[in-house]
Design a protein around this motif. Structure first.
Motif, PDB file in Angstrom:
ATOM      1  N   ALA A 176       0.975  -0.840   0.116  1.00 26.05           N
ATOM      2  CA  ALA A 176      -0.097  -0.260   0.076  1.00 26.05           C
ATOM      3  C   ALA A 176       1.296   1.299   0.193  1.00 26.05           C
ATOM      4  CB  ALA A 176      -1.370  -0.173   1.101  1.00 26.05           C
TER       5      ALA A 176
ATOM      6  N   VAL B  84      -1.464   4.408  -3.700  1.00 27.84           N
ATOM      7  CA  VAL B  84      -2.864   3.492  -3.380  1.00 27.84           C
ATOM      8  C   VAL B  84      -4.244   3.688  -4.122  1.00 27.84           C
ATOM      9  CG1 VAL B  84      -4.861   3.376  -1.630  1.00 27.84           C
ATOM     10  CG2 VAL B  84      -3.201   3.233  -0.920  1.00 27.84           C
TER      11      VAL B  84
ATOM     12  N   ALA C  52     -10.194   3.676   5.033  1.00 22.41           N
ATOM     13  CA  ALA C  52      -8.481   2.935   4.978  1.00 22.41           C
ATOM     14  C   ALA C  52      -7.864   4.252   5.411  1.00 22.41           C
ATOM     15  CB  ALA C  52      -8.508   3.426   2.986  1.00 22.41           C
TER      16      ALA C  52
ATOM     17  N   PHE D 167      -4.683   2.844   5.783  1.00 21.32           N
ATOM     18  CA  PHE D 167      -3.391   2.529   4.466  1.00 21.32           C
ATOM     19  C   PHE D 167      -2.548   4.307   3.848  1.00 21.32           C
ATOM     20  CE2 PHE D 167      -5.384  -1.660   4.750  1.00 21.32           C
ATOM     21  CZ  PHE D 167      -4.519  -1.694   5.039  1.00 21.32           C
ATOM     22  N   LEU D 168      -3.852   4.525   3.834  1.00 19.83           N
ATOM     23  CA  LEU D 168      -3.486   6.217   3.153  1.00 19.83           C
ATOM     24  C   LEU D 168      -2.670   7.255   3.904  1.00 19.83           C
ATOM     25  CD1 LEU D 168      -6.933   7.001   2.480  1.00 19.83           C
ATOM     26  CD2 LEU D 168      -5.757   5.810   0.834  1.00 19.83           C
TER      27      LEU D 168
ATOM     28  N   ALA E  10       0.955   5.632   2.940  1.00 18.79           N
ATOM     29  CA  ALA E  10       1.842   6.111   1.798  1.00 18.79           C
ATOM     30  C   ALA E  10       1.818   6.259   1.109  1.00 18.79           C
ATOM     31  CB  ALA E  10      -0.151   5.502   0.904  1.00 18.79           C
TER      32      ALA E  10
ATOM     33  N   VAL F 156      -1.138   8.308  -3.766  1.00 19.22           N
ATOM     34  CA  VAL F 156      -2.606   8.198  -3.313  1.00 19.22           C
ATOM     35  C   VAL F 156      -3.145   9.380  -4.430  1.00 19.22           C
ATOM     36  CG1 VAL F 156      -4.678   8.539  -1.706  1.00 19.22           C
ATOM     37  CG2 VAL F 156      -2.572   8.466  -0.604  1.00 19.22           C
TER      38      VAL F 156
ATOM     39  N   SER G  45      -0.219   1.176  -7.981  1.00 15.43           N
ATOM     40  CA  SER G  45      -1.576   1.025  -6.876  1.00 15.43           C
ATOM     41  C   SER G  45      -1.694  -1.459  -6.518  1.00 15.43           C
ATOM     42  CB  SER G  45      -2.725   1.525  -6.719  1.00 15.43           C
ATOM     43  OG  SER G  45      -1.994   2.784  -7.056  1.00 15.43           O
TER      44      SER G  45
ATOM     45  N   LEU H 167      -3.315  -1.821  -3.845  1.00 11.65           N
ATOM     46  CA  LEU H 167      -4.116  -1.362  -2.948  1.00 11.65           C
ATOM     47  C   LEU H 167      -5.341  -0.376  -3.604  1.00 11.65           C
ATOM     48  CD1 LEU H 167      -5.979  -2.521  -0.756  1.00 11.65           C
ATOM     49  CD2 LEU H 167      -5.031  -0.372   0.585  1.00 11.65           C
TER      50      LEU H 167
END
Length: 272
Positions: free
Chosen positions: A152, A155, A172, A175-176, A179, A182, A235, A237
């Motif tokens: 990730a 993303v 999310a 994860f964000l 990252a 994004v 990406s 994810l």
């Protein structure tokens, strides 16, 4: 928001060790507990004469077979978890989906597998990703077969201005925030792109640097556009809302959700 408890659905499928390793990796990075869950409904024959001694013995054999399947699933889980700390196992002699729905109260994120043609036998223990998405009340991470990790670092958010996608973005956030990049991709004919700039600005308030991308004309399908964008940006994810309705456990999904559940090679985090 953070993930303190990550749950992974376990069954006898060939790719389950990869799924557990994926979950263990996420749990380790986020400092979360990893919980393995499995359930098996004993295959009792209907109309069996339970009053006789022989019938009772046969029923016990059937029950023991189910317990043996659960014990085998636990061994796979613990071996794939590779001795990590904060690991827990939960199992039951009951319907697999119903058991995971019940146990999901103890999880921030539930990981399930994407079914395919080479998953091996499931003995009724496999949990359908679509049914889980609709029934768990938790974000669901759908892991493709054989994928052992989701870094990730890059993303992709498949944005549609709906409550489901807004919830998915919030779900999310762990994860964000970690990252490296994004991308917020909207495939829509709306002039404002469904508010992708607003989403990017909102994420910036959470220290997430996101880049809004608008596509006015979809290609073959929106799901294919998202898969191509994920491949282009590297990406692993995809975050998006999950759309559908259910009646008597027969789930019907919109095209994007159905296609991502059935064909996407990247992990998908979905919320309903």
């Amino acid at each position: 928001m953070s993930y303190a408890s990550i749950m992974v659905s376990v069954d006898p499928g060939l790719h389950v060790p990869s799924r557990v390793r994926l979950g263990a990796g996420v749990a380790e990075r986020l400092g979360a507990r990893l919980v393995g869950v499995a359930a098996c409904q004993p295959n009792y024959p209907r109309g069996y004469g339970e009053t006789s001694v022989s019938s009772a013995l046969n029923l016990e054999k059937i029950r023991q077979a189910a317990l043996d399947d659960l014990a085998a699933a636990e061994r796979v889980f613990r071996e794939a978890a590779n001795g990590r700390d904060r690991v827990e196992w939960r199992s039951g002699l009951t319907d697999a989906l119903g058991f995971v729905e019940e146990q999901a109260r103890a999880a921030d994120l539930v990981i399930v597998g994407r079914r395919g043609t080479d998953g091996g036998p499931d003995h009724g223990m496999a949990v359908d990703a679509g049914a889980a998405l609709m029934g768990l009340g938790r974000p669901v991470l759908v892991a493709p077969q054989g994928v052992e990790a989701v870094e990730a670092r890059h993303v992709l958010i498949g944005w549609k201005d709906t409550p489901q996608t807004r919830r998915a973005v919030s779900d999310a956030m762990p994860f964000l925030k970690r990252a490296k990049s994004v991308q917020v991709v909207s495939v829509t004919e709306r002039e404002d792109g469904g508010g992708v700039e607003d989403v990017a600005a909102y994420l910036a308030l959470h220290d997430v640097i996101a880049h809004p991308i608008r596509r006015r004309t979809p290609g073959v399908s929106v799901a294919e556009d998202l898969r191509e964008a994920a491949s282009y940006f590297g990406s692993d994810l995809i975050v998006t809302g999950g759309y559908g309705h259910g009646r008597l456990r027969e789930w019907a999904f919109g095209g994007v959700t159905r296609d991502l559940l059935g064909q996407c090679n990247a992990c998908c985090l979905m919320s309903h």
